[in-house]
Design a protein around this motif. Sequence first.
Motif, short mmCIF file in Angstrom:
data_model
loop_
_atom_site.label_atom_id
_atom_site.label_comp_id
_atom_site.label_asym_id
_atom_site.label_seq_id
_atom_site.Cartn_x
_atom_site.Cartn_y
_atom_site.Cartn_z
N TRP A 156 -22.82 10.66 20.14
CA TRP A 156 -22.80 9.26 19.70
C TRP A 156 -22.57 9.39 18.29
CZ3 TRP A 156 -19.85 6.72 22.90
CH2 TRP A 156 -19.83 6.78 24.20
N GLY A 157 -23.80 10.55 17.54
CA GLY A 157 -24.25 10.29 16.21
C GLY A 157 -22.70 10.94 15.52
N LYS A 158 -21.78 11.93 15.97
CA LYS A 158 -20.58 11.75 15.23
C LYS A 158 -20.06 10.50 15.51
CE LYS A 158 -20.31 16.51 17.39
NZ LYS A 158 -20.39 17.68 16.79
N LEU A 159 -20.01 9.96 16.22
CA LEU A 159 -18.93 8.88 16.29
C LEU A 159 -19.69 7.31 15.68
CD1 LEU A 159 -17.82 8.63 19.90
CD2 LEU A 159 -16.89 10.24 18.58
N HIS A 160 -20.50 7.52 15.29
CA HIS A 160 -20.95 6.80 13.97
C HIS A 160 -20.68 6.63 12.85
CE1 HIS A 160 -23.40 3.71 16.80
NE2 HIS A 160 -24.28 4.56 17.44
N ARG A 161 -21.15 8.09 12.27
CA ARG A 161 -20.70 8.85 11.31
C ARG A 161 -18.92 8.84 10.57
NH1 ARG A 161 -23.89 14.69 8.54
NH2 ARG A 161 -23.34 14.17 6.25
N SER A 162 -18.58 8.64 11.74
CA SER A 162 -17.09 9.16 11.68
C SER A 162 -16.42 7.07 11.73
CB SER A 162 -16.16 9.00 12.86
OG SER A 162 -16.13 9.75 13.37
N ALA A 163 -16.81 6.53 11.61
CA ALA A 163 -17.10 5.18 10.87
C ALA A 163 -17.77 4.75 9.78
CB ALA A 163 -17.68 4.21 12.00
N ASP A 164 -18.66 5.70 9.17
CA ASP A 164 -19.21 5.29 7.80
C ASP A 164 -18.15 6.35 6.96
OD1 ASP A 164 -21.78 4.69 8.81
OD2 ASP A 164 -22.65 6.91 9.34
N MET A 165 -17.76 6.89 7.32
CA MET A 165 -16.30 7.38 5.86
C MET A 165 -15.76 6.79 6.01
SD MET A 165 -14.53 11.11 6.57
CE MET A 165 -15.58 12.17 6.27
N ALA A 166 -14.42 5.93 7.79
CA ALA A 166 -13.76 5.55 7.69
C ALA A 166 -13.89 3.94 7.09
CB ALA A 166 -13.71 4.50 8.32
N ARG A 167 -14.99 3.53 6.87
CA ARG A 167 -15.19 2.33 5.61
C ARG A 167 -15.80 2.97 4.52
NH1 ARG A 167 -19.22 0.90 10.08
NH2 ARG A 167 -20.79 2.20 9.30
N ALA A 168 -16.07 3.41 4.19
CA ALA A 168 -15.74 4.72 3.01
C ALA A 168 -14.38 4.58 2.10
CB ALA A 168 -16.93 5.57 2.68
N VAL A 169 -14.41 5.07 3.06
CA VAL A 169 -12.37 5.55 2.72
C VAL A 169 -11.40 4.29 2.72
CG1 VAL A 169 -12.57 7.76 2.69
CG2 VAL A 169 -12.20 6.70 4.37
N GLY A 170 -11.74 3.16 3.09
CA GLY A 170 -11.19 2.30 3.74
C GLY A 170 -9.88 2.15 4.85
N CYS A 171 -9.99 2.35 5.86
CA CYS A 171 -8.99 2.86 6.77
C CYS A 171 -9.62 2.36 8.06
CB CYS A 171 -9.05 4.52 7.65
SG CYS A 171 -10.25 5.63 7.66
N GLU A 172 -9.15 2.02 9.54
CA GLU A 172 -9.84 1.39 10.02
C GLU A 172 -9.47 1.68 11.63
OE1 GLU A 172 -7.20 -2.04 10.19
OE2 GLU A 172 -8.34 -3.39 8.70
#
Length: 266
Positions: A83-99
Amino acid sequence: MAAVPPVRVSLSTSSLYPGSTASAFETAARLGYDGVEIMVGVDEISTDIEAVARLSQFHEIPVVSVHAPTLLLTQRVWGTEPWGKLHRSADMARAVGCETVVVHPPFRWQREYAAAFVEGVAELEQQHGIVYAVENMYPWRTGRRAFQAYAPDWDPVGQDYAHVTVDLSHSGTAKQDPVQMVRDLGPRLAHVHMADSAGSAKDEHLIPGRGTQPCAEFLAEIARQGFTGEVVIEVNTRKAPDTQTREHDLTEALEFCRTHLGQSGP
C-alpha cells in the motif's frame, strides 16, 4: 459540440530497458511521442520524483502515467509494503501532473493485501483524486499446467474496479480477446498498454502488428467508442542489435497506433 481531442500515444520507459529512464525521455521526445509512462523500477532515476519531474521539463514532454512498482522484480522498490508503494505512486503522479497510476493485482501469496485490494483501490482513488487502473494479467503456464499467481484474479474485467488497464501482450498470453474486453469494460477502460503477442506462455511485448493479437481492430474499437484515456507503447526491444534498429521499431509502433486510431496515414 466540441471536437474530441486525439488520443495521445506515449512511450513506456520500460520499452528502452535495460536503457535508462533518462534515455527513454530523450528517445520519446525525439521520435515524436506524445508523452512518457514511468515504469518505477530498478533504475534509480525512475524512483526519484524530483528527477522525473526535471526530465519531463527538460525534454518538454509530459508524464502521462506512473506504473507502480508491483512487478515480481520490483518487490523491494520503494519498500516492501504494497500500500505504501501505491501511495508513493500517487505522490509522483501529482508531482509530474498526471492523473493515472497503473497497478498489477496482488500476488496470491500477498494474502492480506489481496483480501482488501478491490476495496483498497477504490479508497485510494477517493483519497488521492487520481485513477488507479488495474492491469489485466494472465495465468502462469508451464507445459499443460497453469498456476493462478494473482488474487483476487488475473482478469480485472469481472472485478469491481472503477478503472482498468488492458495490456495486449497479457491478453495474448491469457488467450483472451482484447476487443471483447473493450466492449465488456465500456467506460471502465481507462488505460491501454499497446503491444503484440504470438500467444505463447511468455509475456512477449512484441511490436504491434508482428504477432497474432487484433491490435488494429482493438485501436479502431477504442477510437469508435470515443476512448479518452492514454495509449502507451510497452514493448520489448532488448533483442534489437543496435540503437538504430530499436528506434526504427519504436517509430513503427508509434505510426501503427496513430494509423489505426485514425490519426494519420501509414
